[in-house]
Design a protein around this motif. Structure first.
Motif, PDB file in Angstrom:
ATOM      1  N   GLU A 156       0.811  -1.219   0.000  1.00  0.00           N
ATOM      2  CA  GLU A 156       0.000   0.000   0.000  1.00  0.00           C
ATOM      3  C   GLU A 156       0.848   1.275   0.000  1.00  0.00           C
ATOM      4  OE1 GLU A 156      -3.680   2.090   2.506  1.00  0.00           O
ATOM      5  OE2 GLU A 156      -2.929   0.104   3.066  1.00  0.00           O
ATOM      6  N   ARG A 157       1.843   1.330   0.850  1.00  0.00           N
ATOM      7  CA  ARG A 157       2.655   2.548   0.982  1.00  0.00           C
ATOM      8  C   ARG A 157       3.524   2.784  -0.247  1.00  0.00           C
ATOM      9  NH1 ARG A 157       6.673   3.923   6.117  1.00  0.00           N
ATOM     10  NH2 ARG A 157       6.633   6.210   5.892  1.00  0.00           N
ATOM     11  N   LYS A 158       4.285   1.769  -0.641  1.00  0.00           N
ATOM     12  CA  LYS A 158       5.156   1.905  -1.809  1.00  0.00           C
ATOM     13  C   LYS A 158       4.338   2.019  -3.089  1.00  0.00           C
ATOM     14  CE  LYS A 158       9.208  -0.448   0.104  1.00  0.00           C
ATOM     15  NZ  LYS A 158      10.113  -1.622  -0.013  1.00  0.00           N
ATOM     16  N   GLY A 159       3.198   1.332  -3.117  1.00  0.00           N
ATOM     17  CA  GLY A 159       2.343   1.403  -4.298  1.00  0.00           C
ATOM     18  C   GLY A 159       1.870   2.815  -4.581  1.00  0.00           C
ATOM     19  N   LYS A 160       1.566   3.555  -3.517  1.00  0.00           N
ATOM     20  CA  LYS A 160       1.128   4.945  -3.669  1.00  0.00           C
ATOM     21  C   LYS A 160       2.240   5.803  -4.261  1.00  0.00           C
ATOM     22  CE  LYS A 160       0.671   7.466   0.040  1.00  0.00           C
ATOM     23  NZ  LYS A 160       0.146   8.071   1.296  1.00  0.00           N
ATOM     24  N   MET A 161       3.483   5.566  -3.817  1.00  0.00           N
ATOM     25  CA  MET A 161       4.611   6.345  -4.320  1.00  0.00           C
ATOM     26  C   MET A 161       4.946   5.981  -5.764  1.00  0.00           C
ATOM     27  SD  MET A 161       7.149   6.526  -1.000  1.00  0.00           S
ATOM     28  CE  MET A 161       7.103   4.771  -0.688  1.00  0.00           C
ATOM     29  N   VAL A 162       4.921   4.686  -6.067  1.00  0.00           N
ATOM     30  CA  VAL A 162       5.201   4.248  -7.440  1.00  0.00           C
ATOM     31  C   VAL A 162       4.128   4.772  -8.384  1.00  0.00           C
ATOM     32  CG1 VAL A 162       5.443   2.256  -8.966  1.00  0.00           C
ATOM     33  CG2 VAL A 162       6.468   2.209  -6.691  1.00  0.00           C
ATOM     34  N   MET A 163       2.896   4.837  -7.907  1.00  0.00           N
ATOM     35  CA  MET A 163       1.804   5.361  -8.726  1.00  0.00           C
ATOM     36  C   MET A 163       2.026   6.841  -9.028  1.00  0.00           C
ATOM     37  SD  MET A 163      -2.200   4.468  -8.232  1.00  0.00           S
ATOM     38  CE  MET A 163      -2.311   5.193  -6.590  1.00  0.00           C
ATOM     39  N   GLN A 164       2.491   7.602  -8.037  1.00  0.00           N
ATOM     40  CA  GLN A 164       2.822   9.009  -8.258  1.00  0.00           C
ATOM     41  C   GLN A 164       3.920   9.146  -9.313  1.00  0.00           C
ATOM     42  OE1 GLN A 164       1.949  12.082  -6.995  1.00  0.00           O
ATOM     43  NE2 GLN A 164       0.324  11.424  -5.610  1.00  0.00           N
ATOM     44  N   ALA A 165       4.952   8.312  -9.199  1.00  0.00           N
ATOM     45  CA  ALA A 165       6.072   8.359 -10.144  1.00  0.00           C
ATOM     46  C   ALA A 165       5.625   7.947 -11.544  1.00  0.00           C
ATOM     47  CB  ALA A 165       7.203   7.459  -9.659  1.00  0.00           C
ATOM     48  N   THR A 166       4.798   6.912 -11.627  1.00  0.00           N
ATOM     49  CA  THR A 166       4.306   6.440 -12.925  1.00  0.00           C
ATOM     50  C   THR A 166       3.442   7.500 -13.597  1.00  0.00           C
ATOM     51  OG1 THR A 166       4.325   4.159 -12.115  1.00  0.00           O
ATOM     52  CG2 THR A 166       3.034   4.612 -14.107  1.00  0.00           C
ATOM     53  N   ALA A 167       2.614   8.172 -12.811  1.00  0.00           N
ATOM     54  CA  ALA A 167       1.806   9.269 -13.351  1.00  0.00           C
ATOM     55  C   ALA A 167       2.706  10.371 -13.901  1.00  0.00           C
ATOM     56  CB  ALA A 167       0.884   9.831 -12.268  1.00  0.00           C
ATOM     57  N   GLY A 168       3.810  10.629 -13.197  1.00  0.00           N
ATOM     58  CA  GLY A 168       4.773  11.614 -13.685  1.00  0.00           C
ATOM     59  C   GLY A 168       5.409  11.181 -14.983  1.00  0.00           C
ATOM     60  N   SER A 169       5.744   9.894 -15.096  1.00  0.00           N
ATOM     61  CA  SER A 169       6.359   9.372 -16.315  1.00  0.00           C
ATOM     62  C   SER A 169       5.412   9.484 -17.504  1.00  0.00           C
ATOM     63  CB  SER A 169       6.763   7.912 -16.102  1.00  0.00           C
ATOM     64  OG  SER A 169       7.512   7.434 -17.185  1.00  0.00           O
ATOM     65  N   LEU A 170       4.135   9.143 -17.298  1.00  0.00           N
ATOM     66  CA  LEU A 170       3.144   9.269 -18.365  1.00  0.00           C
ATOM     67  C   LEU A 170       2.990  10.718 -18.798  1.00  0.00           C
ATOM     68  CD1 LEU A 170       0.412   6.805 -17.011  1.00  0.00           C
ATOM     69  CD2 LEU A 170       1.923   6.446 -18.980  1.00  0.00           C
ATOM     70  N   THR A 171       3.018  11.614 -17.815  1.00  0.00           N
ATOM     71  CA  THR A 171       2.936  13.043 -18.123  1.00  0.00           C
ATOM     72  C   THR A 171       4.131  13.482 -18.958  1.00  0.00           C
ATOM     73  OG1 THR A 171       1.858  13.378 -15.972  1.00  0.00           O
ATOM     74  CG2 THR A 171       2.619  15.345 -17.126  1.00  0.00           C
ATOM     75  N   GLY A 172       5.313  13.021 -18.578  1.00  0.00           N
ATOM     76  CA  GLY A 172       6.526  13.379 -19.308  1.00  0.00           C
ATOM     77  C   GLY A 172       6.514  12.897 -20.738  1.00  0.00           C
ATOM     78  N   ILE A 173       5.993  11.690 -20.969  1.00  0.00           N
ATOM     79  CA  ILE A 173       5.914  11.153 -22.328  1.00  0.00           C
ATOM     80  C   ILE A 173       4.980  12.005 -23.179  1.00  0.00           C
ATOM     81  CG2 ILE A 173       5.091   9.196 -23.697  1.00  0.00           C
ATOM     82  CD1 ILE A 173       6.070   7.380 -21.391  1.00  0.00           C
ATOM     83  N   GLY A 174       3.838  12.375 -22.626  1.00  0.00           N
ATOM     84  CA  GLY A 174       2.874  13.187 -23.366  1.00  0.00           C
ATOM     85  C   GLY A 174       3.341  14.599 -23.644  1.00  0.00           C
ATOM     86  N   GLU A 175       4.364  15.021 -22.913  1.00  0.00           N
ATOM     87  CA  GLU A 175       4.895  16.375 -23.065  1.00  0.00           C
ATOM     88  C   GLU A 175       5.506  16.603 -24.441  1.00  0.00           C
ATOM     89  OE1 GLU A 175       8.081  19.020 -20.496  1.00  0.00           O
ATOM     90  OE2 GLU A 175       7.080  17.343 -19.514  1.00  0.00           O
ATOM     91  N   VAL A 176       5.702  15.521 -25.196  1.00  0.00           N
ATOM     92  CA  VAL A 176       6.309  15.621 -26.521  1.00  0.00           C
ATOM     93  C   VAL A 176       5.458  16.485 -27.466  1.00  0.00           C
ATOM     94  CG1 VAL A 176       5.200  13.587 -27.549  1.00  0.00           C
ATOM     95  CG2 VAL A 176       7.497  14.245 -28.282  1.00  0.00           C
ATOM     96  N   VAL A 177       4.168  16.629 -27.186  1.00  0.00           N
ATOM     97  CA  VAL A 177       3.312  17.445 -28.055  1.00  0.00           C
ATOM     98  C   VAL A 177       3.741  18.915 -28.032  1.00  0.00           C
ATOM     99  CG1 VAL A 177       1.336  15.898 -27.798  1.00  0.00           C
ATOM    100  CG2 VAL A 177       1.574  17.853 -26.263  1.00  0.00           C
ATOM    101  N   LEU A 178       4.451  19.313 -26.989  1.00  0.00           N
ATOM    102  CA  LEU A 178       4.907  20.699 -26.862  1.00  0.00           C
ATOM    103  C   LEU A 178       6.288  20.909 -27.475  1.00  0.00           C
ATOM    104  CD1 LEU A 178       3.874  21.322 -23.130  1.00  0.00           C
ATOM    105  CD2 LEU A 178       2.558  21.861 -25.190  1.00  0.00           C
TER     106      LEU A 178
END
Length: 299
Positions: free
Chosen positions: A116-138
């Motif tokens: 539960e604890r690490k999963g929450k942190m990994v989820m935050q990081a994964t959301a950041g990674s997905l955001t970074g990938i989509g940033e290519v449109v800019l």
């Protein structure tokens, strides 16, 4: 079954846009000259010494009066404003949205895999990674900003609309390297920030972090992100600052760099980036993390 993407998070969409947009504007006003210096150092292919430092940083204005030299560090401010504010709104406002989607659809998967604890942190990081990938449109705005900073001759007096019409997809040159840089870089930024809040401060609800706690978490995230992304950032910058008609691939850039400058050249500009670009990331991320919950009280 497709994942649900229409999710309501703890903060409103308007609060995320206002908080992240305000952080982008404040960052731009304070740190654009710093970004110009870092880009010019990364783009320089010769050895840096005290005698060559001024021509590298100030280019043709190296011997000009101090005031003119300082003004020369503000090239492409219009492109920078368009890119930086849009990018910060997308990055800092978009990451919570991706996190909401992951939490809504895949929270159990992360919890089962990491706890539960690490999963929450990994989820935050994964959301950041997905955001970074989509940033290519800019990327076109980023490419124009970098060219104005390090290779203004490439514009040849053309306006931005004409450049978009004439250059088309060449403005997306280096998109693969950009995604390869952004994915681990954003993972490290949001992941290290989450780890700091979770383990150093014991915060369960990250939105309740104080300004000071957000600052410390941002420092950890910024240093991790810049270090992880440094080699790919150097490659991306060299691809983007070339003339529009140049067709040099990223692999050619890597081959020439390793052959002529050695592997340590992949980390060119890392120290000045951490020292001077790091603070702007810390500044904007701290501001966004603090302003978004504040705006949520009113919008």
């Amino acid at each position: 079954m497709s994942p649900t993407i229409n999710v309501k998070g703890s903060d409103s969409g308007a609060a995320r846009v206002l908080g992240s947009g305000a952080s982008g504007i404040a960052e731009l006003l304070l740190f654009h000259p710093v970004d110009t210096i870092a880009k010019r150092l990364m783009s320089n292919k010769s050895k840096v010494s005290l005698s060559t430092l001024s021509p590298i940083i100030f280019k043709e204005y190296a011997t000009a009066p101090l005031g003119r030299r300082l003004l020369s560090l503000f090239p492409g401010l219009g492109y920078a404003a368009g890119y930086k504010v849009t990018q910060r709104i997308y990055k800092y406002g978009g990451q919570p949205w991706f996190n909401d989607i992951l939490s809504k659809n895949y929270k159990d998967s992360f919890t089962n895999a990491f706890g539960e604890r690490k999963g929450k942190m990994v989820m935050q990081a994964t959301a950041g990674s997905l955001t970074g990938i989509g940033e290519v449109v800019l990327l076109p705005l980023d490419a124009l900003k970098i060219k104005r900073q390090v290779n203004p001759e490439a514009f040849r007096g053309r306006g931005v609309v004409r450049i978009f019409l004439e250059e088309g997809t060449t403005l997306y040159r280096g998109w693969g390297w950009t995604m390869a840089r952004n994915a681990p870089g954003s993972f490290a930024l949001f992941g290290a920030s989450a780890v700091t809040k979770e383990y150093l401060f014991g915060i369960q609800d990250y939105h309740k972090a104080t300004w000071g706690q957000n600052f410390v978490a941002s420092v950890a995230g910024a240093v991790a992100s810049i270090t992880v992304a440094a080699p790919l950032d150097t490659i991306k910058t060299r691809i983007q600052n070339a003339n529009f008609e140049s067709k040099v691939s990223g692999f050619t850039v890597v081959k020439d760099l390793l052959k002529n400058e050695g592997p340590t050249a992949l980390f060119k500009g890392l120290t000045p980036k951490i020292l001077v670009v790091g603070p702007k990331l810390v500044f904007s991320y701290t501001l966004a993390q603090s302003l978004i919950p504040w705006f949520s009280k009113y919008v």
